[in-house]
Motif scaffolding. Structure first.
Motif, PDB file in Angstrom:
ATOM      1  N   MET A  56       0.832  -1.207   0.000  1.00  0.00           N
ATOM      2  CA  MET A  56       0.000   0.000   0.000  1.00  0.00           C
ATOM      3  C   MET A  56       0.866   1.257   0.000  1.00  0.00           C
ATOM      4  N   ALA A  57       1.964   1.239   0.777  1.00  0.00           N
ATOM      5  CA  ALA A  57       2.856   2.394   0.813  1.00  0.00           C
ATOM      6  C   ALA A  57       3.513   2.639  -0.542  1.00  0.00           C
ATOM      7  N   SER A  58       3.876   1.548  -1.242  1.00  0.00           N
ATOM      8  CA  SER A  58       4.489   1.721  -2.570  1.00  0.00           C
ATOM      9  C   SER A  58       3.488   2.313  -3.562  1.00  0.00           C
ATOM     10  N   ARG A  59       2.214   1.916  -3.457  1.00  0.00           N
ATOM     11  CA  ARG A  59       1.200   2.512  -4.346  1.00  0.00           C
ATOM     12  C   ARG A  59       1.028   4.006  -4.087  1.00  0.00           C
ATOM     13  N   LEU A  60       1.031   4.386  -2.809  1.00  0.00           N
ATOM     14  CA  LEU A  60       0.911   5.809  -2.491  1.00  0.00           C
ATOM     15  C   LEU A  60       2.098   6.599  -3.035  1.00  0.00           C
ATOM     16  N   ARG A 143       9.039  -0.157  -7.443  1.00  0.00           N
ATOM     17  CA  ARG A 143       8.511  -1.515  -7.313  1.00  0.00           C
ATOM     18  C   ARG A 143       9.391  -2.389  -6.434  1.00  0.00           C
ATOM     19  N   LYS A 144      10.657  -2.054  -6.330  1.00  0.00           N
ATOM     20  CA  LYS A 144      11.569  -2.815  -5.472  1.00  0.00           C
ATOM     21  C   LYS A 144      11.723  -2.049  -4.172  1.00  0.00           C
ATOM     22  N   LEU A 145      11.142  -2.576  -3.101  1.00  0.00           N
ATOM     23  CA  LEU A 145      11.045  -1.830  -1.847  1.00  0.00           C
ATOM     24  C   LEU A 145      12.248  -2.020  -0.927  1.00  0.00           C
ATOM     25  N   GLY A 146      13.093  -2.970  -1.182  1.00  0.00           N
ATOM     26  CA  GLY A 146      14.179  -3.267  -0.246  1.00  0.00           C
ATOM     27  C   GLY A 146      15.204  -2.166  -0.155  1.00  0.00           C
ATOM     28  N   GLY A 226       6.433  18.979  -0.762  1.00  0.00           N
ATOM     29  CA  GLY A 226       7.533  18.653   0.143  1.00  0.00           C
ATOM     30  C   GLY A 226       7.036  18.141   1.485  1.00  0.00           C
ATOM     31  N   SER A 227       5.949  18.774   2.025  1.00  0.00           N
ATOM     32  CA  SER A 227       5.376  18.273   3.279  1.00  0.00           C
ATOM     33  C   SER A 227       4.824  16.868   3.116  1.00  0.00           C
ATOM     34  N   GLN A 228       4.142  16.605   1.972  1.00  0.00           N
ATOM     35  CA  GLN A 228       3.636  15.252   1.728  1.00  0.00           C
ATOM     36  C   GLN A 228       4.775  14.250   1.644  1.00  0.00           C
ATOM     37  N   LEU A 229       5.903  14.658   1.024  1.00  0.00           N
ATOM     38  CA  LEU A 229       7.067  13.758   0.954  1.00  0.00           C
ATOM     39  C   LEU A 229       7.612  13.469   2.341  1.00  0.00           C
ATOM     40  N   GLY A 230       7.621  14.481   3.234  1.00  0.00           N
ATOM     41  CA  GLY A 230       8.087  14.255   4.600  1.00  0.00           C
ATOM     42  C   GLY A 230       7.230  13.225   5.318  1.00  0.00           C
ATOM     43  N   ASP A 231       5.878  13.333   5.151  1.00  0.00           N
ATOM     44  CA  ASP A 231       4.982  12.348   5.780  1.00  0.00           C
ATOM     45  C   ASP A 231       5.235  10.943   5.259  1.00  0.00           C
ATOM     46  N   SER A 232       5.390  10.835   3.905  1.00  0.00           N
ATOM     47  CA  SER A 232       5.635   9.511   3.324  1.00  0.00           C
ATOM     48  C   SER A 232       6.970   8.945   3.788  1.00  0.00           C
ATOM     49  N   LYS A 233       7.984   9.835   3.992  1.00  0.00           N
ATOM     50  CA  LYS A 233       9.283   9.364   4.476  1.00  0.00           C
ATOM     51  C   LYS A 233       9.161   8.809   5.891  1.00  0.00           C
ATOM     52  N   MET A 234       8.369   9.480   6.771  1.00  0.00           N
ATOM     53  CA  MET A 234       8.177   8.978   8.125  1.00  0.00           C
ATOM     54  C   MET A 234       7.533   7.595   8.118  1.00  0.00           C
ATOM     55  N   LYS A 235       6.524   7.386   7.230  1.00  0.00           N
ATOM     56  CA  LYS A 235       5.881   6.074   7.138  1.00  0.00           C
ATOM     57  C   LYS A 235       6.864   5.011   6.692  1.00  0.00           C
ATOM     58  N   VAL A 236       7.694   5.350   5.689  1.00  0.00           N
ATOM     59  CA  VAL A 236       8.672   4.378   5.176  1.00  0.00           C
ATOM     60  C   VAL A 236       9.695   4.038   6.247  1.00  0.00           C
ATOM     61  N   GLU A 237      10.136   5.048   7.081  1.00  0.00           N
ATOM     62  CA  GLU A 237      11.109   4.764   8.136  1.00  0.00           C
ATOM     63  C   GLU A 237      10.517   3.843   9.198  1.00  0.00           C
ATOM     64  N   ASN A 238       9.210   4.044   9.529  1.00  0.00           N
ATOM     65  CA  ASN A 238       8.565   3.133  10.480  1.00  0.00           C
ATOM     66  C   ASN A 238       8.533   1.707   9.950  1.00  0.00           C
ATOM     67  N   LEU A 239       8.205   1.563   8.650  1.00  0.00           N
ATOM     68  CA  LEU A 239       8.203   0.230   8.044  1.00  0.00           C
ATOM     69  C   LEU A 239       9.600  -0.380   8.039  1.00  0.00           C
ATOM     70  N   LYS A 240      10.645   0.453   7.812  1.00  0.00           N
ATOM     71  CA  LYS A 240      12.028  -0.054   7.840  1.00  0.00           C
ATOM     72  C   LYS A 240      12.380  -0.582   9.224  1.00  0.00           C
ATOM     73  N   GLU A 241      12.023   0.173  10.271  1.00  0.00           N
ATOM     74  CA  GLU A 241      12.350  -0.274  11.624  1.00  0.00           C
ATOM     75  C   GLU A 241      11.696  -1.606  11.946  1.00  0.00           C
ATOM     76  N   ASN A 242      10.415  -1.771  11.554  1.00  0.00           N
ATOM     77  CA  ASN A 242       9.746  -3.047  11.800  1.00  0.00           C
ATOM     78  C   ASN A 242      10.423  -4.189  11.063  1.00  0.00           C
ATOM     79  N   GLN A 243      10.852  -3.951   9.796  1.00  0.00           N
ATOM     80  CA  GLN A 243      11.540  -4.994   9.040  1.00  0.00           C
ATOM     81  C   GLN A 243      12.877  -5.348   9.671  1.00  0.00           C
ATOM     82  N   LEU A 244      13.643  -4.324  10.146  1.00  0.00           N
ATOM     83  CA  LEU A 244      14.936  -4.601  10.769  1.00  0.00           C
ATOM     84  C   LEU A 244      14.778  -5.430  12.035  1.00  0.00           C
ATOM     85  N   ILE A 245      13.730  -5.149  12.829  1.00  0.00           N
ATOM     86  CA  ILE A 245      13.489  -5.932  14.049  1.00  0.00           C
ATOM     87  C   ILE A 245      13.229  -7.385  13.702  1.00  0.00           C
TER      88      ILE A 245
END
Length: 318
Positions: A56-60, A143-146, A226-245
């Motif tokens: 869903m995040a990649s589609r957004l 398309r490649k999220l890694g 730019g503000s929308q990009l900041g929000d999307s970056k925060m979501k992606v960082e949260n997803l990264k942290e969950n994947q790293l755990i």
């Protein structure tokens, strides 16, 4: 013979007691393994749900990229209009050379400045092309999220720096245009024969103000993006942290470990092995007598002392 029978009976009873204890230990291990299998199934379900959220995040992100392409196309059209206006001004100045022979030096200076403006406009067009190529590459890599998430962050920072540079160029262009306007006003006062050219210049001035207002509106739109990009970056960082755990937790085999990882005491029948549900290492009961709720489990599970302190610091920071 009675004594031999008694000794054999004692050895039989001791052997039977040892077998009973071994049977109880094996039974407990089976129960623990069944519990571990249930925990692993729960973790698999959570990973599937996280995968759906990543899609869903990649589609957004793809939608945001399409919107940015539309804004870049609009900016390119406006730049082409400005280029046409500059060319018209250059042609009108060439027609006035016959009547202004005694001021050829000033006209040459104006021509050099217009050439500089045209060169800057060409540079801006080349940058817009580079932005389009970068965005196409971003669409392919979305398309490649890694590993490509880090590349997107780098590209976003590069785009922000380029936009800042373009704003600075725009400010310099506005200053040069204002200085040229002042010089043109002086020339019109000295040359009364060029009244018709002055009228046309005023019309171009009004068109320039309208274009400037459009540029300001587009700058506000870019700030919103730019503000929308900041929000999307925060979501992606949260997803990264969950994947790293999930990736960092490696389940250690029981046969490989014979000592507690923290206190380094040897395991025995009285000192049993326990897995930490966060890091996957094996500890004794004293070093892992903690229970906390993790993102991978809805209920509180066993956690070692090191992981408990780390998770408490993390939750307090958030």
């Amino acid at each position: 013979t009675k004594q031999d029978i008694a000794t054999e009976r004692l050895t039989y009873e001791t052997n039977r007691a040892g077998l009973d204890s071994m049977y109880s230990d094996v039974k407990q291990k089976l129960e623990e393994e069944t519990q571990l299998r249930l925990d692993v199934e729960k973790e698999l379900q959570l990973q599937i749900s996280m995968k759906m959220e990543m899609e869903m995040a990649s589609r957004l992100l793809e939608k945001d990229i399409h919107e940015k392409q539309d804004t870049v196309i609009g900016l390119r059209k406006q730049l082409e209009d400005i280029k046409g206006i500059n060319l018209e001004l250059y042609q009108k100045l060439q027609t006035c050379e016959g009547s202004l022979k005694h001021k050829t030096e000033m006209v040459t200076k104006l021509e050099e400045k217009t050439n500089q403006l045209i060169a800057t406009m060409k540079e801006m067009e080349n940058r817009i092309k580079l932005f389009q190529s970068d965005k196409q590459a971003a669409e392919e890599t979305a398309r490649k999220l890694g590993q490509m998430l880090a590349d997107k962050d780098a590209k976003r920072s590069a785009l922000e720096t380029d936009l800042k540079i373009e704003k600075e160029w725009r400010g310099t262009l506005q200053k040069t245009l204002e200085t040229e306007k002042e010089k043109c006003s002086k020339y019109h006062l000295e040359l009364q024969q060029l009244k018709e050219i002055k009228k046309e210049y005023n019309e171009l001035k009004t068109r320039y103000h309208s274009i400037q207002e459009l540029c300001q509106e587009q700058e506000s739109a870019l700030a919103e993006l730019g503000s929308q990009l900041g929000d999307s970056k925060m979501k992606v960082e949260n997803l990264k942290e969950n994947q790293l755990i999930v990736k960092e937790a490696q389940w250690v085999d029981d046969t490989d470990s014979k000592h507690c990882k923290k206190c380094e005491k040897e395991f025995s029948i009285s000192r049993r092995k326990h897995h930490c549900r966060n890091c996957g290492d094996i500890y004794c009961n004293e070093c892992s007598d903690n229970k906390m709720s993790l993102p991978s489990s809805s209920k509180p599970v066993r956690v070692c002392d090191n992981c408990q302190t780390f998770l408490l610091q993390r939750f307090s920071a958030t």
